[in-house]
Design an enzyme around this catalytic site. Structure first.
Site, PDB file in Angstrom:
ATOM      1  N   GLY A  22       1.330  -9.991   4.795  1.00  0.00           N
ATOM      2  CA  GLY A  22       2.352  -9.125   5.387  1.00  0.00           C
ATOM      3  C   GLY A  22       1.864  -8.624   6.737  1.00  0.00           C
ATOM      4  O   GLY A  22       1.749  -9.393   7.698  1.00  0.00           O
ATOM      5  N   ASP A  72       0.844  -1.207   0.000  1.00  0.00           N
ATOM      6  CA  ASP A  72       0.000   0.000   0.000  1.00  0.00           C
ATOM      7  C   ASP A  72       0.877   1.255   0.000  1.00  0.00           C
ATOM      8  O   ASP A  72       0.674   2.179  -0.811  1.00  0.00           O
ATOM      9  CB  ASP A  72      -0.893  -0.047   1.254  1.00  0.00           C
ATOM     10  CG  ASP A  72      -2.066   0.910   1.218  1.00  0.00           C
ATOM     11  OD1 ASP A  72      -2.290   1.526   0.162  1.00  0.00           O
ATOM     12  OD2 ASP A  72      -2.763   1.015   2.248  1.00  0.00           O
ATOM     13  N   SER A  80      -2.843  -9.929   2.352  1.00  0.00           N
ATOM     14  CA  SER A  80      -2.992 -10.275   3.792  1.00  0.00           C
ATOM     15  C   SER A  80      -1.802 -10.999   4.426  1.00  0.00           C
ATOM     16  O   SER A  80      -1.839 -11.254   5.633  1.00  0.00           O
ATOM     17  CB  SER A  80      -4.255 -11.126   4.058  1.00  0.00           C
ATOM     18  OG  SER A  80      -5.408 -10.319   4.046  1.00  0.00           O
TER      19      SER A  80
HETATM   20  N1  AR6 Z   1       5.386  -5.394  -4.633  1.00  0.00           N
HETATM   21  C1  AR6 Z   1       4.889  -6.637  -4.389  1.00  0.00           C
HETATM   22  N2  AR6 Z   1       4.682  -7.125  -3.145  1.00  0.00           N
HETATM   23  C2  AR6 Z   1       4.987  -6.314  -2.104  1.00  0.00           C
HETATM   24  C3  AR6 Z   1       5.506  -5.008  -2.260  1.00  0.00           C
HETATM   25  C4  AR6 Z   1       5.702  -4.565  -3.599  1.00  0.00           C
HETATM   26  N3  AR6 Z   1       6.190  -3.342  -3.857  1.00  0.00           N
HETATM   27  N4  AR6 Z   1       5.715  -4.480  -1.031  1.00  0.00           N
HETATM   28  C5  AR6 Z   1       5.355  -5.416  -0.125  1.00  0.00           C
HETATM   29  N5  AR6 Z   1       4.923  -6.527  -0.772  1.00  0.00           N
HETATM   30  P1  AR6 Z   1       1.299  -6.086   3.051  1.00  0.00           P
HETATM   31  P2  AR6 Z   1      -1.359  -6.996   4.002  1.00  0.00           P
HETATM   32  C6  AR6 Z   1       4.430  -7.798  -0.216  1.00  0.00           C
HETATM   33  O1  AR6 Z   1       1.730  -5.896   4.447  1.00  0.00           O
HETATM   34  O2  AR6 Z   1      -0.749  -8.123   4.732  1.00  0.00           O
HETATM   35  C7  AR6 Z   1      -0.673  -1.905   4.970  1.00  0.00           C
HETATM   36  O3  AR6 Z   1      -0.255  -1.094   6.031  1.00  0.00           O
HETATM   37  C8  AR6 Z   1       4.752  -8.117   1.214  1.00  0.00           C
HETATM   38  O4  AR6 Z   1       6.070  -8.612   1.308  1.00  0.00           O
HETATM   39  O5  AR6 Z   1       1.620  -5.026   2.058  1.00  0.00           O
HETATM   40  O6  AR6 Z   1      -2.591  -7.265   3.173  1.00  0.00           O
HETATM   41  C9  AR6 Z   1      -2.095  -1.588   4.513  1.00  0.00           C
HETATM   42  O7  AR6 Z   1      -2.385  -0.211   4.618  1.00  0.00           O
HETATM   43  C10 AR6 Z   1       3.712  -9.198   1.509  1.00  0.00           C
HETATM   44  O8  AR6 Z   1       4.173 -10.451   1.006  1.00  0.00           O
HETATM   45  O9  AR6 Z   1      -0.346  -6.273   2.969  1.00  0.00           O
HETATM   46  C11 AR6 Z   1      -2.917  -2.408   5.461  1.00  0.00           C
HETATM   47  O10 AR6 Z   1      -3.109  -1.730   6.680  1.00  0.00           O
HETATM   48  C12 AR6 Z   1       2.514  -8.772   0.659  1.00  0.00           C
HETATM   49  O11 AR6 Z   1       3.011  -7.775  -0.237  1.00  0.00           O
HETATM   50  C13 AR6 Z   1      -2.087  -3.633   5.676  1.00  0.00           C
HETATM   51  O12 AR6 Z   1      -0.732  -3.252   5.412  1.00  0.00           O
HETATM   52  C14 AR6 Z   1       1.363  -8.177   1.453  1.00  0.00           C
HETATM   53  O13 AR6 Z   1       1.863  -7.479   2.572  1.00  0.00           O
HETATM   54  C15 AR6 Z   1      -2.423  -4.752   4.721  1.00  0.00           C
HETATM   55  O14 AR6 Z   1      -1.671  -5.889   5.053  1.00  0.00           O
END
Ligand code: AR6
Length: 185
Positions: free
Chosen positions: A134, A45, A132
């Site tokens: 991360g 995000d 979800s």
């Molecule tokens: N490209 C691809 N994947 C990524 C990138 C990128 N640039 N950056 C991170 N990931 P998360 P969630 C991966 O935490 O668990 C936020 O604060 C990361 O390594 O981004 O759905 C939002 O505002 C992980 O494998 O999303 C929400 O509050 C995956 O993307 C909350 O986090 C998802 O991790 C959502 O949490």
């Protein structure tokens, strides 16, 4: 040579796994793993808003003004701003809470609603992060199977125009989990 379990063709849609930063992809749409406020955050995000610029947040604010909050499992669409992608589809996955709070159903819904929204706009290529797994702490082995099952079922049950669904995975660990899931689904 590409490993066989990093891609799978289902009807007219290719599902592919790649190690990639989703903010670099020239797709019709990239999916943002957002939260219900749509005001940005950490992880993917944060990266999407940082690279995509203020136009995305502006549209998110307009959406929130209308709907109040984006519930888990739902999806909305904005411009891609400065991203190479044309659109960003913002969805909210479930926060992991032990697995007995409809997490699997909500995660399935996040993928399905994102695909349906892309189809309603006539888009043909879409890239997902691992929603979800991360900040929201969904265990990756379970989440990867749910993700690929949701996409397979959507393709099998809907007359989709989408020809490419990419998972932009951010680590070798995530890639390993999704490859394993690809073999099972
Ligand atoms: N490209 C691809 N994947 C990524 C990138 C990128 N640039 N950056 C991170 N990931 P998360 P969630 C991966 O935490 O668990 C936020 O604060 C990361 O390594 O981004 O759905 C939002 O505002 C992980 O494998 O999303 C929400 O509050 C995956 O993307 C909350 O986090 C998802 O991790 C959502 O949490």
């Amino acid at each position: 040579m590409e490993q066989p379990d990093t891609q799978k063709q289902i009807k007219n849609t290719l599902i592919k796994l790649e190690l990639a930063d989703i903010t670099t992809l020239s797709f019709d749409a990239v999916v943002n793993a957002a939260n219900s406020s749509l005001m940005g955050g950490a992880g993917v995000d944060g990266a999407i808003h940082y690279t995509g610029g203020p136009e995305i947040l502006k549209e998110c604010k307009q959406i929130i003004k209308k709907i109040g909050t984006l519930e888990s499992g739902k999806a909305v669409i904005t411009t891609g701003g400065n991203l190479p992608a044309r659109y960003v589809i913002h969805t909210v996955g479930p926060i992991w809470d032990g697995g007995t709070h409809r997490e699997a159903e909500l995660l399935t819904s996040a993928y399905r609603e994102s695909l349906a929204l892309a189809d309603s706009k006539g888009l043909v290529s879409i890239a997902f992060p691992s929603i979800s797994t991360g900040v929201f702490s969904y265990p990756i082995f379970e989440a990867s199977e749910i993700a690929l099952t949701a996409i397979r079922d959507y393709i099998l049950n809907n007359p989709t125009k989408i020809t490419l669904v990419l998972f932009a995975l951010f680590s070798h660990l995530d890639m390993g989990a999704y490859r394993r899931a690809m073999g099972k689904v």
